[in-house]
Each structure stands twice: as C-alpha cells, then as structure tokens.
Write a protein that holds these residues in place. Structure first.
Motif, PDB file in Angstrom:
ATOM      1  N   GLU A 139     -18.563   7.736   1.355  1.00  0.00           N
ATOM      2  CA  GLU A 139     -17.963   8.523   0.275  1.00  0.00           C
ATOM      3  C   GLU A 139     -18.957   8.716  -0.866  1.00  0.00           C
ATOM      4  O   GLU A 139     -19.579   7.759  -1.321  1.00  0.00           O
ATOM      5  N   ARG A 151      -1.504  -8.438  -0.753  1.00  0.00           N
ATOM      6  CA  ARG A 151      -2.715  -9.267  -0.813  1.00  0.00           C
ATOM      7  C   ARG A 151      -3.477  -9.090  -2.135  1.00  0.00           C
ATOM      8  O   ARG A 151      -3.997 -10.047  -2.704  1.00  0.00           O
ATOM      9  N   TYR A 202     -18.446   6.938   8.108  1.00  0.00           N
ATOM     10  CA  TYR A 202     -18.392   7.844   6.957  1.00  0.00           C
ATOM     11  C   TYR A 202     -18.879   7.157   5.692  1.00  0.00           C
ATOM     12  O   TYR A 202     -18.878   5.923   5.598  1.00  0.00           O
ATOM     13  N   ASP A 238      -0.353   2.408   9.358  1.00  0.00           N
ATOM     14  CA  ASP A 238      -1.619   2.072  10.021  1.00  0.00           C
ATOM     15  C   ASP A 238      -1.535   0.764  10.814  1.00  0.00           C
ATOM     16  O   ASP A 238      -2.276   0.586  11.776  1.00  0.00           O
ATOM     17  N   ASN A 298       0.623  10.741   5.893  1.00  0.00           N
ATOM     18  CA  ASN A 298       1.807  11.583   6.099  1.00  0.00           C
ATOM     19  C   ASN A 298       2.686  11.022   7.214  1.00  0.00           C
ATOM     20  O   ASN A 298       3.904  10.971   7.110  1.00  0.00           O
ATOM     21  N   ARG A 338      -5.576   8.393  -4.215  1.00  0.00           N
ATOM     22  CA  ARG A 338      -4.948   7.263  -3.523  1.00  0.00           C
ATOM     23  C   ARG A 338      -4.435   6.220  -4.521  1.00  0.00           C
ATOM     24  O   ARG A 338      -3.319   5.713  -4.396  1.00  0.00           O
ATOM     25  N   GLY A 363       0.858  -1.186   0.000  1.00  0.00           N
ATOM     26  CA  GLY A 363       0.000   0.000   0.000  1.00  0.00           C
ATOM     27  C   GLY A 363       0.890   1.230   0.000  1.00  0.00           C
ATOM     28  O   GLY A 363       2.011   1.208  -0.538  1.00  0.00           O
ATOM     29  N   LEU A 364       0.431   2.295   0.643  1.00  0.00           N
ATOM     30  CA  LEU A 364       1.182   3.548   0.568  1.00  0.00           C
ATOM     31  C   LEU A 364       2.512   3.425   1.284  1.00  0.00           C
ATOM     32  O   LEU A 364       3.565   3.731   0.726  1.00  0.00           O
ATOM     33  N   GLY A 370      -1.466  -2.340   7.001  1.00  0.00           N
ATOM     34  CA  GLY A 370      -2.671  -1.574   7.305  1.00  0.00           C
ATOM     35  C   GLY A 370      -3.305  -1.882   8.657  1.00  0.00           C
ATOM     36  O   GLY A 370      -2.820  -2.695   9.442  1.00  0.00           O
TER      37      GLY A 370
END
Ligand SMILES: Cc1cc2nc3c(=O)[nH]c(=O)nc-3n(C[C@H](O)[C@H](O)[C@H](O)COP(=O)(O)OP(=O)(O)OC[C@H]3O[C@@H](n4cnc5c(N)ncnc54)[C@H](O)[C@@H]3O)c2cc1C
Length: 456
Positions: free
Chosen positions: A191, A35, A189, A306, A320, A108, A13-14, A163
């Motif tokens: 989106e 994954r 939330y 994360d 960040n 992203r 990921g990031l 993550g």
C-alpha cells in the motif's frame, strides 16, 4: 439457568461489530471480545488510510443496522474504473447504467469506528484488549488474554468474526475437522499513497477507481475523503516463472520502486512524492483464499466473514460478503430457538455463495490486470451493454449482479457463465458489432436467461 439469548462474538472488526449491532437490536445479550485496543481511544491500528469499496450488498446490511447514512457521509463515490494505459492515455469505464449504480470508497478505520459506536449504542458489551486464546467447548468456557491476565468467559455460543487467521477456527479444529484448505496467491501487495495537491484538492479524478493494468501485475488507487488516494501495487511475490516480470523479489528498495513506476506507471509517479519511503516502510501483504467444508460446531460455535471464507480482494467483495453473512446469521438465529439448526441453515445458505464469490474474485484479478485494455474484452463489453439495454430484466452483466444487486452470488456466477459464452460466441472473429444478428441473439437470451425476480 443459562441465558439462551446470550451470544459471544470474537472480533470487533467489520463483521463482528455489525453482527453485534444487528443482534443487540433484536434483543440478544451480546458480548464482543476484540484483540486490539479501542480504536476510538487509541486510533485505528496501522494509522495509515486504508480504504475499501462498499457496494450494494454491504450497504443493504448497513441500512438494516441504520448505519448506512453515517458511513456514506464520509464515503467517496466511484462511478467506474479509470484505466490508465501505458502510453499515458486514460479511459473511464462506467460500472453501471448511471449514478444509481456506483460503488463507494470508505475508510476502513472510520467504518470500523462507526460500527463499534452502533454496536455499543444498541447495547452490546464490548471488551477490548482481549485476545481469544483457548476454548473448552465441553465446559463452554473461553479464555481471553489481555492486560497481562487470562480472562475466563462462560458462553452459550461463540460467533467467530476474528478474521482470516481466526483463533476460534483453530480451536474448533482441535475438536472437529472443518476441512480447511488455504490457497495462497503467488502475488502480494504493497500500500502506497497519493497525498492531496498543494491547494488541498485531489490530484486525480476523485470519483473513480483507478487501474493501471500491466499484464502480470497492476496498480490500483481508491480515493479517500481526506483528498488522498490509497494506491495498491500488486506484483508476483515468488519466483513463479514470471519471466522477467517485476516481482517483490526484484523490486526490493525504494529506488527499485521508483524505477518501476517511471517505466510502467509514469503518470502516477509525479503524484507520489513519498513513494520510496512508503515502499520501504510498508509491509508486503500476502493474499489467500480460505476454503472450509464446515463453518459450525453444533450449537456451540460458528464462523463468518473472513474467518470462514477469506478471499482475494479483486472483486472488492470480502467485506460486502461478510456483511451479508451478518444479516443472514442474525435472521437464522431469530427464526428458531434451535441454535444448532440456525447455524446449519446459515452455513447451508452462505457456504455455496461464499465459494462462488471466491471464484469470481480470483477470476477478476485476471480481468483487471490483463483484460480491461484488450480489444476482445472491449468488444464483448460493448455487446454486454447492448444486451443489458435490450433485456434489462434478463441480461445483467455479472459485475452488476455482484455489485449492484443482492441476488445470491452462486446465481450471479451461473448466469454470468451463460452470458459470457453468449458474448464470446457472438463476437468471435469480429472487430465491431456491425452485422450482429440481433434477433437470434435476443431469442438466445430469452431461452437461456429467465427474468430475474425484483429485489425486495
Ligand atoms: C488489500 C485488501 C483490499 C480489500 N479491499 C476490499 C474492498 O474493496 N471491498 C471489500 O468488500 N473487501 C475488501 N477486502 C476484504 C475485507 O478487508 C475483509 O473481507 C473484511 O475485513 C472481513 O471482515 P471480518 O470482520 O471478517 O475480518 P477483519 O476485518 O479481519 O476483522 C477481524 C477482527 O478480529 C480481531 N481478532 C483477530 N484475532 C482475534 C482474537 N484471537 N481474539 C479477538 N479478536 C481477534 C481483529 O483484531 C479484527 O478486529 C480487502 C482485503 C484486502 C487484504
């Protein structure tokens, strides 16, 4: 003989993809197991445009991997928050002093693809469709599942960038206690999207992060390069004494969402022709803060991003912070051949800072949804700006310390606390800044806030 310079990253990921780039460029042999399938072939999972706010800490990390220019080429500058009041009025609250202090809205999916390209170009070996399933830490053997098979991989050390739901964290906890505590936010939330206008342009001011603060809930919108906005609706998500406020229990259907927007976000409603469909088709996300007492297992495994410290997204700092972790971990690994010491030093440096930004992210939710349109807040903000101009090296607003500087988050938190006390005290019972005793305030600033060192 084992290769002491070999590292295995879980998650592309990031954070995983950036860390792989940094380490491979420093001469490490790096394997990355992800994954999901390769997003360059299969498209980014989810398909929808989801964006993130990139700030100085993240940009600095990208610069150190020579990846910043490629990312900024598709980013949209956000100069401040555009507050949308209930009566339809708008106000742009600048984040920084000028256009050198802005944040960037990035996709992203595109960001992840740029970083995967960078990792591969740097020499990292990427293995897609490989989900970490189990780890034998004694034998240093990890099992990944994919393509209907189990794949065994012998490792020197595992770096967990997988993550918030980290499988590596679960495996580590089978052999050692990490002191895990997950605190769920009682808000979720959804989106949604504002598509481009008929002429292909943006339907609102593009260079801003839009906020519709409504007390116990709010909406935000970030621009995308493709002239759309990703809108995120945050609402209470449990019957938590919300006293008639809308929640994800009361707003269930597309029609409910339309009625909510007509009442509370009326200026956004005409911009969202697909509101009902998006509301019903998109899942409701949950939000949590993850606290761990330990991130590492001697020289065999360490967590970052994360996986180590998931946070609520209200300061726009999760990525960040994860990127800062990558730079710190790469430099600790380079500083010593004792890997256990490098992991311990990384954890000692980053854990208190992660705790600080986790706290500030939770506090920022209250500020965004309740305070950005309130008179006390606006007066304190005016004083904050005045003091920042009078003492540019000492009085730096907390938002700016977090967003435009790289001073440790824990320092930003502590100085922010001192500054807030000064602001509250100096504006108590006032309607304006007229009659403020500047010389006493200046003396207080000089007494309480030593100059910040210049950043390298
Ligand atoms: C609604 C929302 C808005 C946000 N907005 C912002 C923002 O504006 N700015 C900001 O800085 N941050 C923001 N964040 C936070 C940001 O998304 C995260 O902090 C960031 O994605 C963390 O990166 P990571 O690499 O640690 O984890 P992730 O990005 O989650 O990557 C983990 C990777 O590991 C892979 N993986 C998972 N399990 C396994 C396994 N068992 N085996 C192999 N691979 C695995 C996943 O497929 C994924 O590719 C936001 C978060 C949310 C929820």
């Amino acid at each position: 003989m084992s290769d002491q310079r070999q590292l295995t990253i879980v998650g592309a990921g990031l954070a995983g993809a950036l860390l792989a780039t940094l380490l491979a460029r420093r001469g490490w042999t790096v394997d990355v197991f992800e994954r999901r399938g390769d997003p360059r072939v299969e498209g980014y999972a989810g398909g929808r445009s989801i964006n993130l706010a990139l700030a100085e800490r993240g940009l600095h990390a990208l610069r150190s991997a020579d990846a910043a220019d490629a990312v900024l080429a598709h980013a949209v500058m956000m100069r401040g928050r555009m507050v949308h009041f209930l009566d339809g009025g708008e106000q742009l609250q600048r984040y920084g002093r000028d256009d050198s202090e802005v944040i960037w809205s990035v996709s992203r999916g595109e960001l992840n693809i740029s970083l995967i390209d960078a990792a591969e170009a740097a020499g990292a070996r990427l293995h897609f469709d490989r989900r970490l399933d189990s780890v034998d830490f004694d034998a240093r053997m990890a099992t990944f599942l994919g393509d209907g098979h189990a794949h065994m991989h012998r490792f020197e050390a595992l770096l967990g960038a997988d993550g918030a739901g980290s499988a590596l964290r679960q495996q580590m906890q089978r052999v050692a206690s990490l002191g895990e505590r997950m605190e769920w936010l009682d808000h979720g939330y959804k989106e949604l999207e504002i598509p481009p206008a008929r002429d292909g342009g943006f339907r609102m001011e593009p260079n801003a992060l839009h906020i519709w603060p409504r007390g116990r809930y709010m909406c935000i919108a970030l621009p995308n390069d493709e002239r759309t906005f990703t809108v995120t609706l945050f609402l209470p998500s449990q019957s938590n004494g919300s006293h008639g406020a809308p929640s994800f229990e009361t707003i269930v259907s597309g029609a409910d969402a339309r009625a909510l927007f007509a009442r509370d976000f009326a200026d956004a409603l005409p911009l969202m022709p697909e509101l009902e469909n998006d509301f019903e088709a998109h899942p409701t996300g949950t939000l949590a803060t993850l606290y761990l007492d330990r991130w590492s297992l001697d020289d065999r495994a360490v967590l970052l991003g994360d996986a180590a410290h998931a946070m609520v997204p209200f300061h726009g700092q999760g990525m960040n912070c994860a990127f800062e972790d990558c730079v710190a971990l790469a430099s600790h690994l380079d500083a010593t051949t004792d890997r256990a010491a490098a992991f311990a030093a990384f954890e000692a440096e980053r854990l208190p800072n992660a705790r600080a930004i986790q706290k500030m992210a939770l506090e920022n939710y209250l500020e965004m949804r309740e305070r950005v349109d309130d008179a006390d807040f606006l007066l304190q903000r005016a004083l904050e700006q005045a003091l920042a101009e009078r003492h540019p090296d000492r009085f730096v607003p907390r938002y700016a310390m977090v967003t435009f500087r790289r001073i440790p988050y824990a320092t930003a938190f502590e100085r922010g606390r001192i500054q807030r006390e000064l602001l509250v005290e100096a504006t108590r019972d006032r309607q304006s800044l007229d009659g403020i005793d500047w010389s006493t305030l200046d003396a207080e600033v000089e007494r309480l806030l030593p100059p910040l060192p210049p950043e390298a």
